[in-house]
Design an enzyme around this catalytic site. Structure first.
Site, PDB file in Angstrom:
ATOM      1  N   THR A   1       0.833  -1.211   0.217  1.00  0.00           N
ATOM      2  CA  THR A   1       0.071  -0.098   0.295  1.00  0.00           C
ATOM      3  C   THR A   1       0.582   1.639  -0.309  1.00  0.00           C
ATOM      4  O   THR A   1       1.904   0.991   0.416  1.00  0.00           O
ATOM      5  CB  THR A   1      -0.605   0.126   1.333  1.00  0.00           C
ATOM      6  OG1 THR A   1      -1.699   1.556   1.615  1.00  0.00           O
ATOM      7  CG2 THR A   1       0.241  -0.036   2.598  1.00  0.00           C
ATOM      8  N   ASP A   2       0.478   2.160  -0.473  1.00  0.00           N
ATOM      9  CA  ASP A   2       0.908   3.633  -0.135  1.00  0.00           C
ATOM     10  C   ASP A   2       0.948   4.527   1.565  1.00  0.00           C
ATOM     11  O   ASP A   2       2.033   4.849   1.220  1.00  0.00           O
ATOM     12  CB  ASP A   2       0.833   4.613  -1.720  1.00  0.00           C
ATOM     13  CG  ASP A   2      -1.001   5.159  -0.664  1.00  0.00           C
ATOM     14  OD1 ASP A   2      -1.353   4.031   0.266  1.00  0.00           O
ATOM     15  OD2 ASP A   2      -1.624   5.676  -1.897  1.00  0.00           O
ATOM     16  N   GLU A   3       0.183   3.337   1.813  1.00  0.00           N
ATOM     17  CA  GLU A   3       0.176   4.118   3.521  1.00  0.00           C
ATOM     18  C   GLU A   3       1.256   4.218   3.856  1.00  0.00           C
ATOM     19  O   GLU A   3       1.403   4.808   4.590  1.00  0.00           O
ATOM     20  CB  GLU A   3      -0.823   3.199   3.886  1.00  0.00           C
ATOM     21  CG  GLU A   3      -2.338   3.749   3.682  1.00  0.00           C
ATOM     22  CD  GLU A   3      -3.061   3.691   4.920  1.00  0.00           C
ATOM     23  OE1 GLU A   3      -3.220   3.555   6.199  1.00  0.00           O
ATOM     24  OE2 GLU A   3      -4.308   3.668   3.583  1.00  0.00           O
TER      25      GLU A   3
ATOM     26  N   LYS B   1       2.437  -3.699   7.471  1.00  0.00           N
ATOM     27  CA  LYS B   1       2.295  -3.368   5.862  1.00  0.00           C
ATOM     28  C   LYS B   1       3.837  -3.082   5.517  1.00  0.00           C
ATOM     29  O   LYS B   1       4.743  -3.214   5.087  1.00  0.00           O
ATOM     30  CB  LYS B   1       1.561  -2.714   5.764  1.00  0.00           C
ATOM     31  CG  LYS B   1      -0.514  -3.268   5.498  1.00  0.00           C
ATOM     32  CD  LYS B   1      -0.499  -4.623   4.276  1.00  0.00           C
ATOM     33  CE  LYS B   1      -0.277  -4.917   3.094  1.00  0.00           C
ATOM     34  NZ  LYS B   1      -0.586  -5.750   2.657  1.00  0.00           N
TER      35      LYS B   1
ATOM     36  N   TYR C   1      -1.703  -0.333  11.233  1.00  0.00           N
ATOM     37  CA  TYR C   1      -2.132  -0.970   9.900  1.00  0.00           C
ATOM     38  C   TYR C   1      -0.974  -1.498   8.590  1.00  0.00           C
ATOM     39  O   TYR C   1      -0.410  -1.825   8.628  1.00  0.00           O
ATOM     40  CB  TYR C   1      -3.464  -0.794   8.977  1.00  0.00           C
ATOM     41  CG  TYR C   1      -3.708  -0.985   7.619  1.00  0.00           C
ATOM     42  CD1 TYR C   1      -3.933  -2.489   6.893  1.00  0.00           C
ATOM     43  CD2 TYR C   1      -3.181  -0.488   6.945  1.00  0.00           C
ATOM     44  CE1 TYR C   1      -3.176  -2.605   5.545  1.00  0.00           C
ATOM     45  CE2 TYR C   1      -2.917  -0.387   4.910  1.00  0.00           C
ATOM     46  CZ  TYR C   1      -2.778  -1.828   4.591  1.00  0.00           C
ATOM     47  OH  TYR C   1      -3.508  -1.614   3.212  1.00  0.00           O
TER      48      TYR C   1
HETATM   49  P1  NAD Z   1     -10.163  -7.165   2.029  1.00  0.00           P
HETATM   50  O1  NAD Z   1      -9.802  -6.966   3.581  1.00  0.00           O
HETATM   51  O2  NAD Z   1     -11.322  -6.894   1.730  1.00  0.00           O
HETATM   52  O3  NAD Z   1      -9.630  -9.129   2.210  1.00  0.00           O
HETATM   53  C1  NAD Z   1      -8.425  -9.500   2.410  1.00  0.00           C
HETATM   54  C2  NAD Z   1      -8.563 -10.748   2.652  1.00  0.00           C
HETATM   55  O4  NAD Z   1      -7.369 -11.969   3.208  1.00  0.00           O
HETATM   56  C3  NAD Z   1      -9.998 -11.734   3.104  1.00  0.00           C
HETATM   57  O5  NAD Z   1     -10.697 -12.329   2.347  1.00  0.00           O
HETATM   58  C4  NAD Z   1      -9.237 -12.316   4.495  1.00  0.00           C
HETATM   59  O6  NAD Z   1     -10.607 -13.133   4.857  1.00  0.00           O
HETATM   60  C5  NAD Z   1      -7.912 -12.646   4.009  1.00  0.00           C
HETATM   61  N1  NAD Z   1      -7.856 -12.885   5.138  1.00  0.00           N
HETATM   62  C6  NAD Z   1      -7.131 -12.495   6.070  1.00  0.00           C
HETATM   63  N2  NAD Z   1      -6.718 -12.604   7.193  1.00  0.00           N
HETATM   64  C7  NAD Z   1      -6.508 -14.037   6.700  1.00  0.00           C
HETATM   65  C8  NAD Z   1      -5.323 -15.193   7.013  1.00  0.00           C
HETATM   66  N3  NAD Z   1      -4.623 -15.123   7.894  1.00  0.00           N
HETATM   67  N4  NAD Z   1      -4.651 -16.551   5.867  1.00  0.00           N
HETATM   68  C9  NAD Z   1      -5.716 -16.476   4.878  1.00  0.00           C
HETATM   69  N5  NAD Z   1      -6.414 -14.877   4.345  1.00  0.00           N
HETATM   70  C10 NAD Z   1      -6.363 -13.904   5.198  1.00  0.00           C
HETATM   71  O7  NAD Z   1      -9.015  -6.475   1.224  1.00  0.00           O
HETATM   72  P2  NAD Z   1      -8.624  -5.777   0.499  1.00  0.00           P
HETATM   73  O8  NAD Z   1      -9.041  -4.344   0.095  1.00  0.00           O
HETATM   74  O9  NAD Z   1      -8.709  -7.260  -0.943  1.00  0.00           O
HETATM   75  O10 NAD Z   1      -6.980  -5.876  -0.048  1.00  0.00           O
HETATM   76  C11 NAD Z   1      -5.971  -6.926  -0.610  1.00  0.00           C
HETATM   77  C12 NAD Z   1      -4.571  -6.345  -0.495  1.00  0.00           C
HETATM   78  O11 NAD Z   1      -4.548  -5.347  -1.027  1.00  0.00           O
HETATM   79  C13 NAD Z   1      -4.586  -6.294   0.929  1.00  0.00           C
HETATM   80  O12 NAD Z   1      -3.204  -6.444   1.524  1.00  0.00           O
HETATM   81  C14 NAD Z   1      -4.048  -4.523   0.980  1.00  0.00           C
HETATM   82  O13 NAD Z   1      -3.351  -4.734   2.525  1.00  0.00           O
HETATM   83  C15 NAD Z   1      -3.851  -4.048  -0.061  1.00  0.00           C
HETATM   84  N6  NAD Z   1      -3.744  -3.163  -0.338  1.00  0.00           N
HETATM   85  C16 NAD Z   1      -5.347  -2.540  -0.301  1.00  0.00           C
HETATM   86  C17 NAD Z   1      -5.656  -1.984  -0.794  1.00  0.00           C
HETATM   87  C18 NAD Z   1      -7.495  -0.934  -0.980  1.00  0.00           C
HETATM   88  O14 NAD Z   1      -7.676   0.259  -1.478  1.00  0.00           O
HETATM   89  N7  NAD Z   1      -8.303  -1.695  -0.306  1.00  0.00           N
HETATM   90  C19 NAD Z   1      -4.967  -0.648  -1.179  1.00  0.00           C
HETATM   91  C20 NAD Z   1      -3.656  -1.003  -1.500  1.00  0.00           C
HETATM   92  C21 NAD Z   1      -3.354  -1.977  -1.064  1.00  0.00           C
HETATM   93  O1  DAU Z   2      -4.045   4.232   0.365  1.00  0.00           O
HETATM   94  C1  DAU Z   2      -4.468   2.542   0.353  1.00  0.00           C
HETATM   95  C2  DAU Z   2      -5.238   2.468   1.671  1.00  0.00           C
HETATM   96  O2  DAU Z   2      -6.229   2.336   1.575  1.00  0.00           O
HETATM   97  C3  DAU Z   2      -5.501   0.709   1.642  1.00  0.00           C
HETATM   98  O3  DAU Z   2      -3.820   0.730   1.665  1.00  0.00           O
HETATM   99  C4  DAU Z   2      -6.197   0.192   2.862  1.00  0.00           C
HETATM  100  O4  DAU Z   2      -6.019  -1.174   2.308  1.00  0.00           O
HETATM  101  C5  DAU Z   2      -7.103   0.326   2.620  1.00  0.00           C
HETATM  102  O5  DAU Z   2      -8.652   0.723   3.067  1.00  0.00           O
HETATM  103  C6  DAU Z   2      -7.900   2.461   2.223  1.00  0.00           C
HETATM  104  O6  DAU Z   2      -7.281   3.116   3.279  1.00  0.00           O
HETATM  105  P1  DAU Z   2      -7.986   4.388   4.339  1.00  0.00           P
HETATM  106  O7  DAU Z   2      -7.768   4.587   5.267  1.00  0.00           O
HETATM  107  O8  DAU Z   2      -7.590   5.381   3.202  1.00  0.00           O
HETATM  108  O9  DAU Z   2      -9.473   3.754   3.438  1.00  0.00           O
HETATM  109  P2  DAU Z   2     -10.348   4.139   4.037  1.00  0.00           P
HETATM  110  O10 DAU Z   2     -11.885   3.415   3.131  1.00  0.00           O
HETATM  111  O11 DAU Z   2     -10.339   3.929   5.006  1.00  0.00           O
HETATM  112  O12 DAU Z   2     -11.212   5.817   4.095  1.00  0.00           O
HETATM  113  C7  DAU Z   2     -10.630   6.746   2.787  1.00  0.00           C
HETATM  114  C8  DAU Z   2     -10.752   7.849   3.326  1.00  0.00           C
HETATM  115  O13 DAU Z   2     -11.964   8.260   4.405  1.00  0.00           O
HETATM  116  C9  DAU Z   2      -9.699   8.437   4.500  1.00  0.00           C
HETATM  117  O14 DAU Z   2      -9.234   9.358   4.646  1.00  0.00           O
HETATM  118  C10 DAU Z   2     -10.457   8.229   6.084  1.00  0.00           C
HETATM  119  C11 DAU Z   2     -12.348   8.404   5.813  1.00  0.00           C
HETATM  120  N1  DAU Z   2     -13.491   8.339   5.868  1.00  0.00           N
HETATM  121  C12 DAU Z   2     -13.430   6.804   5.940  1.00  0.00           C
HETATM  122  C13 DAU Z   2     -14.196   6.207   6.368  1.00  0.00           C
HETATM  123  C14 DAU Z   2     -14.867   4.415   6.539  1.00  0.00           C
HETATM  124  C15 DAU Z   2     -14.395   8.737   6.748  1.00  0.00           C
HETATM  125  O15 DAU Z   2     -14.545  10.026   6.251  1.00  0.00           O
HETATM  126  N2  DAU Z   2     -14.852   7.786   6.696  1.00  0.00           N
HETATM  127  C16 DAU Z   2     -15.307   6.957   6.989  1.00  0.00           C
HETATM  128  O16 DAU Z   2     -16.608   6.711   7.473  1.00  0.00           O
END
Ligand code: NAD
Ligand code: DAU
Length: 337
Positions: A123-125, A154, A150
């Protein structure tokens, strides 16, 4: 080619599996997933009748389960993680367990199995936070500065993956991408939470002043980027992946969604800010563009509309997801709003 996908029942993992079986029908795909609250096999209904796809219910922290899943695997694409920042603030331990320990167990088994590629989804975080007026963007050389449990977990996993390349020669690649959106995203994240709350006539919680900025990436663009990295990426390298949205803040996004859904802005509810809330993320994706020829194809405005349509047409999916454990989480996070 046999591909092991971890976390394939989650949001991005399931989109990736559907993308992969469509674009690489001759490959065998094994999905290893623990099915936490975020994992949902309904996302993969389209894959059920595909002979080349199989599912293993297992935990990446369980060496035996990983050993079994790794049998004969050529390529690992590692999505499995605890992924929600707010939950990491409530309870960091599962984040360290899955994201750090689980990744290390996978790396060990990938090494033992001589896999040809281990691709780690990050992630970019990990790069921390930009100021709102900062025109700099994160790139592959930006120093790590994670600020939530988190992102710290990562960042640790990224370091472990790199260490297995340097120390043991495991053929790895890493991608650090920005906020994804699209179908099958769990409604704890901003965009699906807003859409489904509006569909239910509920208020939409906005943290702090709402002027936080993310670099939104449509999930299919992300899947295409991973595909290119797997085909043409250089071993040992990291690639940053971002979207086309320029500096759109959360409040603007919520107002856009409300407008498209013909709802009322009175649904916006400003709530207590997230502790340690990162102000802004912005990604410079020129490396993957110049070296691998990738760029995002899906504009934010057009694809947020399509995402809204998807949630409107898949009410059964999100209603089931929002029942049970979700209700408890929601009350703990948001109180009575
Ligand atoms: P998600 O939370 O929707 O899905 C995570 C999946 O991993 C689920 O199916 C869960 O059951 C499985 N899981 C969790 N713990 C596990 C374990 N111990 N063993 C096996 N499976 C397990 O997540 P996502 O949003 O699809 O993100 C996927 C990946 O991408 C993550 O590594 C996250 O850090 C990364 N990522 C997500 C975003 C985003 O915006 N969603 C952005 C950047 C990076
Ligand atoms: O940047 C990549 C990341 O993006 C991933 O690594 C994470 O897995 C993914 O969850 C996401 O993280 P964020 O914290 O940026 O996503 P989230 O959707 O939780 O929040 C997006 C923005 O919205 C953030 O500034 C917080 C704000 N927010 C979020 C929620 C859930 C609100 O204002 N209200 C809310 O209820």
């Amino acid at each position: 080619m046999k591909v092991l996908v971890t976390g394939g029942a989650g949001f991005i993992g399931s989109n990736f599996i559907l993308y992969w079986i469509k674009n690489h029908p001759d490959d065998k795909v094994v999905n290893l997933d623990k099915l936490t609250y975020a994992g949902n096999l309904e996302n993969l209904k389209e894959a059920d009748n595909i002979d080349n796809y199989s599912f293993i219910h297992g935990d990446i922290c369980d060496t035996k389960a990983v050993e079994k899943a790794m049998d004969g695997v050529d390529m690992v694409v590692h999505f499995a993680a605890e992924s929600h920042v707010d939950r990491s603030i409530m309870e960091p331990a599962p984040f360290v367990m899955t994201n750090v320990v689980g990744t290390q167990i996978l790396l060990d088994q990938a090494l033992k199995n001589n896999v040809k590629r281990f691709h780690h989804i990050s992630t970019d975080e990990v790069y921390g936070s930009l100021n709102l007026n900062d025109s700099n963007k994160f790139n592959e050389r930006t120093n790590y500065n994670p600020r939530s449990p988190y992102s710290a977990s990562k960042a640790s996993s990224d370091h472990l993956v790199k260490s297995y390349f340097v120390t043991y020669g495991l053929p790895i690649t890493i991608s650090n991408c920005s906020n994804n959106f699209g179908p099958y995203q769990f409604p704890e994240k901003l965009i699906p939470l807003a859409i489904t709350n509006i569909l239910e006539g509920k208020r939409v919680p906005v943290y702090g002043d709402g002027l936080y900025v993310r670099d939104w990436l449509y999930v299919e663009d992300h899947c295409r980027a991973i595909d290119l990295i797997l085909q043409k990426g250089k071993i040992g390298e990291t690639y940053c992946i971002g979207g086309l949205a320029e500096d759109i803040n959360n409040l603007t996004i919520i107002k856009k969604i409300i407008k498209i859904m013909k709802a009322n802005e009175k649904l916006i509810e400003f709530v207590k800010d997230r502790p340690g809330h990162d102000r802004k993320y912005s990604i410079d994706w020129s490396k993957i563009k110049n070296e691998l020829g990738w760029s995002p194809l899906h504009s934010f405005d057009e694809w947020v509309e399509k995402t809204i349509e998807w949630y409107e047409n898949n009410e059964n999916w999100w209603k089931r997801v929002k029942s049970g454990e979700y209700q408890k989480y929601y009350r703990k996070q948001y109180g009575n709003i």
